[in-house]
Structures are given as C-alpha cells and as structure tokens.
Design a protein around this motif. Structure first.
Motif, mmCIF file in Angstrom:
data_model
loop_
_atom_site.group_PDB
_atom_site.id
_atom_site.type_symbol
_atom_site.label_atom_id
_atom_site.label_comp_id
_atom_site.label_asym_id
_atom_site.label_seq_id
_atom_site.Cartn_x
_atom_site.Cartn_y
_atom_site.Cartn_z
ATOM 1 N N ILE A 61 0.405 -0.986 0.053
ATOM 2 C CA ILE A 61 0.120 0.393 0.481
ATOM 3 C C ILE A 61 0.475 1.465 0.446
ATOM 4 N N GLU A 62 1.750 0.780 1.216
ATOM 5 C CA GLU A 62 2.827 2.616 0.905
ATOM 6 C C GLU A 62 3.004 2.552 -0.754
ATOM 7 N N VAL A 63 4.054 1.652 -1.641
ATOM 8 C CA VAL A 63 4.195 1.891 -3.223
ATOM 9 C C VAL A 63 2.887 2.546 -3.651
ATOM 10 N N LEU A 64 2.163 2.147 -4.151
ATOM 11 C CA LEU A 64 1.052 2.475 -4.262
ATOM 12 C C LEU A 64 0.821 3.907 -3.921
ATOM 13 N N SER A 65 0.633 4.156 -3.054
ATOM 14 C CA SER A 65 0.683 6.107 -2.299
ATOM 15 C C SER A 65 1.659 7.200 -2.636
ATOM 16 N N ILE A 66 2.788 6.438 -3.191
ATOM 17 C CA ILE A 66 4.189 7.454 -4.018
ATOM 18 C C ILE A 66 3.745 7.329 -4.964
ATOM 19 N N ILE A 67 3.423 5.817 -5.567
ATOM 20 C CA ILE A 67 2.574 6.358 -6.913
ATOM 21 C C ILE A 67 1.811 7.841 -7.239
ATOM 22 N N LYS A 68 0.406 6.978 -6.195
ATOM 23 C CA LYS A 68 -0.753 8.068 -6.642
ATOM 24 C C LYS A 68 0.111 9.588 -6.198
ATOM 25 N N SER A 69 0.742 10.170 -4.874
ATOM 26 C CA SER A 69 0.915 10.657 -4.401
ATOM 27 C C SER A 69 1.960 12.023 -4.489
ATOM 28 N N HIS A 70 2.705 11.688 -5.083
ATOM 29 C CA HIS A 70 4.005 11.934 -5.238
ATOM 30 C C HIS A 70 4.243 13.492 -5.759
ATOM 31 N N HIS A 71 3.102 13.418 -6.287
ATOM 32 C CA HIS A 71 3.020 15.611 -6.854
ATOM 33 C C HIS A 71 2.365 16.201 -6.021
ATOM 34 N N GLU A 72 2.171 15.579 -5.428
ATOM 35 C CA GLU A 72 0.976 15.951 -3.994
ATOM 36 C C GLU A 72 2.022 17.340 -3.538
ATOM 37 N N ARG A 73 1.444 18.663 -3.064
ATOM 38 C CA ARG A 73 2.788 19.489 -2.481
ATOM 39 C C ARG A 73 1.405 20.130 -1.066
ATOM 40 N N PHE A 74 3.066 19.956 -0.989
ATOM 41 C CA PHE A 74 2.561 20.845 1.218
ATOM 42 C C PHE A 74 1.547 21.646 1.347
ATOM 43 N N ASP A 75 1.367 22.956 0.598
ATOM 44 C CA ASP A 75 0.333 23.459 0.199
ATOM 45 C C ASP A 75 -1.042 23.681 -0.525
ATOM 46 N N GLY A 76 -1.305 22.214 -0.605
ATOM 47 C CA GLY A 76 -2.593 21.351 -1.124
ATOM 48 C C GLY A 76 -2.284 21.887 -3.530
ATOM 49 N N SER A 77 -1.448 22.624 -3.379
ATOM 50 C CA SER A 77 -1.150 22.593 -4.231
ATOM 51 C C SER A 77 -0.919 21.453 -5.813
ATOM 52 N N PRO A 91 1.287 11.224 2.649
ATOM 53 C CA PRO A 91 1.775 10.270 3.084
ATOM 54 C C PRO A 91 3.443 10.539 3.306
ATOM 55 N N LEU A 92 4.049 10.308 4.121
ATOM 56 C CA LEU A 92 5.813 11.099 4.207
ATOM 57 C C LEU A 92 6.664 10.153 3.314
ATOM 58 N N LEU A 93 6.358 8.865 2.728
ATOM 59 C CA LEU A 93 7.093 8.605 1.151
ATOM 60 C C LEU A 93 6.910 9.425 -0.062
ATOM 61 N N ALA A 94 5.552 9.930 -0.088
ATOM 62 C CA ALA A 94 5.247 10.165 -1.077
ATOM 63 C C ALA A 94 5.945 11.698 -0.856
ATOM 64 N N ARG A 95 6.095 12.610 0.983
ATOM 65 C CA ARG A 95 6.636 13.855 0.449
ATOM 66 C C ARG A 95 8.188 13.937 0.054
ATOM 67 N N VAL A 96 8.716 12.264 0.393
ATOM 68 C CA VAL A 96 9.999 12.304 -0.032
ATOM 69 C C VAL A 96 10.205 12.142 -1.374
ATOM 70 N N ALA A 97 9.662 11.210 -2.038
ATOM 71 C CA ALA A 97 9.193 11.127 -3.086
ATOM 72 C C ALA A 97 9.302 12.538 -4.107
ATOM 73 N N GLY A 98 8.094 13.101 -3.535
ATOM 74 C CA GLY A 98 7.430 14.456 -4.353
ATOM 75 C C GLY A 98 8.627 15.180 -4.205
#
Length: 390
Positions: A228-244, A256-263
């Motif tokens: 599930i963590e791998v899927l969350s990285i793929i899905k959320s690596h273009h999310e940004r801290f300010d919601g943009s 998710p933390l790992l997605a924040r790192v990936a982004g």
C-alpha cells in the motif's frame, strides 16, 4: 623520540614521519624518516599508507622526499571513488533495463511481479550504503535515452540517499525506492509526442499528464502484489505541502511521508535533467529553488535534510571558482557544505589543465584565496565529468 600515531590524511607540512604502518621497503619512499614538505607530500604519502608515526620532538635538519611524479598518483588516490563509480554504473544500467522491461510489460497488459522491481533496485540501495557519493555522481552524469525510465531510477537513488540520511528503517527504505522507481509507470499510457515536443504543454496535455498518477496506481495494483505504501507513492508524489498538487490536493501531513520524500526528489531530478522543452539547471540552482519552496511546496525539514544529504555542491558536479578556474567536486565536507574538495580541470581562461590539481576548500590556507562562486550545468565548457571518474 616521542612518537604519535597520525592518520595519513591528517599529516601537515613540517611534521617528521619516523615510522609507517608497514615496512619501508613496501613503499617507494627513498628515505626512512623525512619531513612532510607540502600538501602534495601529504596526498602522496596517503597513496601508500593509512597511518604513520611522527616524532613530535624532532628538531634535526629538514630531510625531504625527492621530487616525485606525484600528480597522477595523487588524483588516483583521491578519486578512489572510481571503483565504486564503475559498480554503481553497472547497477544503474541494470536497474534501468529491468524497469524498461517492467514498464513495457505493464503497458501491454501483462502481469508483472513487483518482486522484479525490488530485485533490480536492491543494488542501488546497496550502492548508496557503500558509497553515496559515487551514486550521486553517477546520477548527475547520466545520459537519459528515455526520461520516463531513467527518471524513475534516478529518483530511486536520490530517495535512497535521503531515506538513509533521515534514518528510515530498511523495509520502509525499500518500499520508498521501489515506489520511486515506479512513479512514472502511468506515463507509458500517454502519447509519445508529449515527451518529445520542444514547446510547453497545452492545458489539455497538462491534464493528460496529470492522469499518470492514477493510471500508474491502476496498472501496478492490477498485479495485486504491491505494498500500500508503494501505491501511495505512485499516487501522491505530485501532491504539494500547500495543497497545490494533484491528484487530490492533499496538504501537509495528509500527504504520506514516503510520498513527500518522493515528491521532493522528483522535483530535484526534474530540474537538473535536460529535456526537449527545458534545459537542465545546475544542482546548486536546483537546491536554491527547493530552499525557496520550503514550507510551501515541500516540508521544511525534508528540504533541509536533503540538502545535508547531497551537499549544496554534490559530488560529480561542476563548479566555477572566484579565480575563474573550473573544477569537479570529488568529496563533500559534512561540516562546511560550501567548501567541498574540488579537482581543478580548467584554468581561468577555461583551457584544460595539463595536470589536475586537488583543492580542499575547507583548508584555511586554501579558503583565503579560492572559493566557489557558481554551480555549473553538466557539460559546461565541454567538460565531461565522467572521464575523471572512470
């Protein structure tokens, strides 16, 4: 005689070397006992011994080593990174080829075991633990035949460097690296012309590109064996801290933390990598952009940790000094990030030096006259950094 044990790299001019960590006959030193003359002597000695014993009370005449053809051996020693670099290059190419096959299989509707990806990126993780500077140098010098594939592998390396730096448990680190390698798998479902055009994307094309996160999750999830963590990285690596960001406009800790790192590493690698519609920028400029985005696009602490992990001037990057000379960063200074070790390759007229020269910019005797004024893009002044590492 009062002997003190000193690591070879810690020798200083004026010290008297009385004994070695091995027999004198196993070294090319023609004197059994000599005074260290200069920094070149220090580096020359370090080619053959790990430590020495100095006579702290020596007050005799100065016995210097005869002049030696030291430059070649000095550079060979100080670029000992090259053996690790060759292994890193092999791991990088192998992982890239494996990911290419995985992407192609998924794009054709085949069921691909995610374990293949795990096995292909494991050498990258091992390489980061063995010598992160070799891995960082390699990724900065890569020649990308297809941004979609090699960008994922590059992301995996940067993520492994940051993940290790912040102390992620090994199982979380493995998930992070696999997720980064697979981040752009959804891009394979998009028209090739989008990635080849030299102009910016139209609004319609931009919307198509933003679909790649959901497409990627769907393609990988169909296999039924992804964490599930791998899927969350793929899905959320273009999310940004300010919601943009996209696809859901998540903010802060909701990402998710790992997605924040990936982004974060995704943005960094995208900036330093040349593409048809945009030239790459120097690592220094990319880091400055990340710093400007702290607390807005990216989490403050992660940006700071990333800068600490790779340095303001990463190993393998080109830099210009206040003297006009151009050099390649070969070693980081963990305590003084603006003052790495640099090998000068061009003189102030931007002409190739006949003999390479190593400068430790953290050395007080050097720092008063030499400092970095500018980070340069890879390939500037026709300098191919890779030839100095292989």
């Amino acid at each position: 005689m009062r002997l003190l044990k000193v690591q070879a790299e810690n020798l200083r001019p004026g010290m008297f070397v009385a004994e070695l960590d091995r027999p004198w006959l196993e070294t090319p030193f023609t004197l059994q006992g000599f005074v260290v003359r200069d920094d070149e002597d220090v580096l020359y000695i370090g080619n053959y011994v790990d430590y020495v014993y100095i006579d702290a009370d020596y007050a005799g005449s100065n016995l210097f080593l005869p002049d030696q053809p030291k430059q070649k051996t000095v550079i060979k020693k100080r670029l000992s990174i090259k053996a690790d670099f060759e292994q890193a290059k092999s791991s990088f190419n192998s992982a890239s080829e494996s990911l290419d096959r995985v992407f192609s299989a998924l794009n054709n509707g085949a069921q691909t075991d995610i374990q293949v990806v795990r096995e292909s990126v494991q050498p990258l993780i091992d390489g980061v633990f063995k010598n992160k500077e070799a891995m960082a140098a390699l990724v900065r010098m890569k020649e990308s035949s297809d941004y979609r594939y090699q960008h994922g592998i590059s992301m995996a390396v940067w993520a492994a460097i940051l993940g290790r730096h912040i102390g992620l448990p090994i199982d979380e680190l493995e998930k992070l690296v696999v997720g980064c390698a697979m981040c752009d798998v959804g891009m394979t479902r998009l028209p090739d012309e989008i990635f080849k055009q030299s102009s910016g994307l139209s609004e319609y094309q931009r919307q198509m590109v933003e679909l790649h996160t959901r497409l990627g999750v769907q393609m990988v999830d169909e296999n039924g064996n992804a964490d599930i963590e791998v899927l969350s990285i793929i899905k959320s690596h273009h999310e940004r801290f300010d919601g943009s960001g996209y696809p859901e406009g998540l903010t802060g800790a909701d990402i998710p933390l790992l997605a924040r790192v990936a982004g974060l590493v995704d943005a960094y690698d995208a900036m330093i990598t040349p593409r048809p519609y945009a030239p790459g920028v120097s690592s220094y400029d990319a880091v400055q952009e990340l710093i400007k985005s702290k607390g807005v696009l990216f989490q403050d602490a992660l940006v700071e940790q990333f800068v600490q992990a790779i340095g303001l001037f990463p190993t393998g990057s080109l830099v210009e000094l206040n003297t006009g000379e151009v050099g390649i960063v070969v070693k980081q200074n963990e305590m003084r990030r603006l003052k790495p070790e640099v090998v000068l390759v061009l003189d102030k007229k931007k002409e190739k030096l006949a003999a390479l020269k190593l400068l430790d910019l953290a050395d007080e005797n050097v720092s008063i006259s030499h400092w970095i004024t500018n980070g340069l893009q890879a390939g500037s002044y026709s300098v191919n950094s890779e030839e100095y590492f292989i």
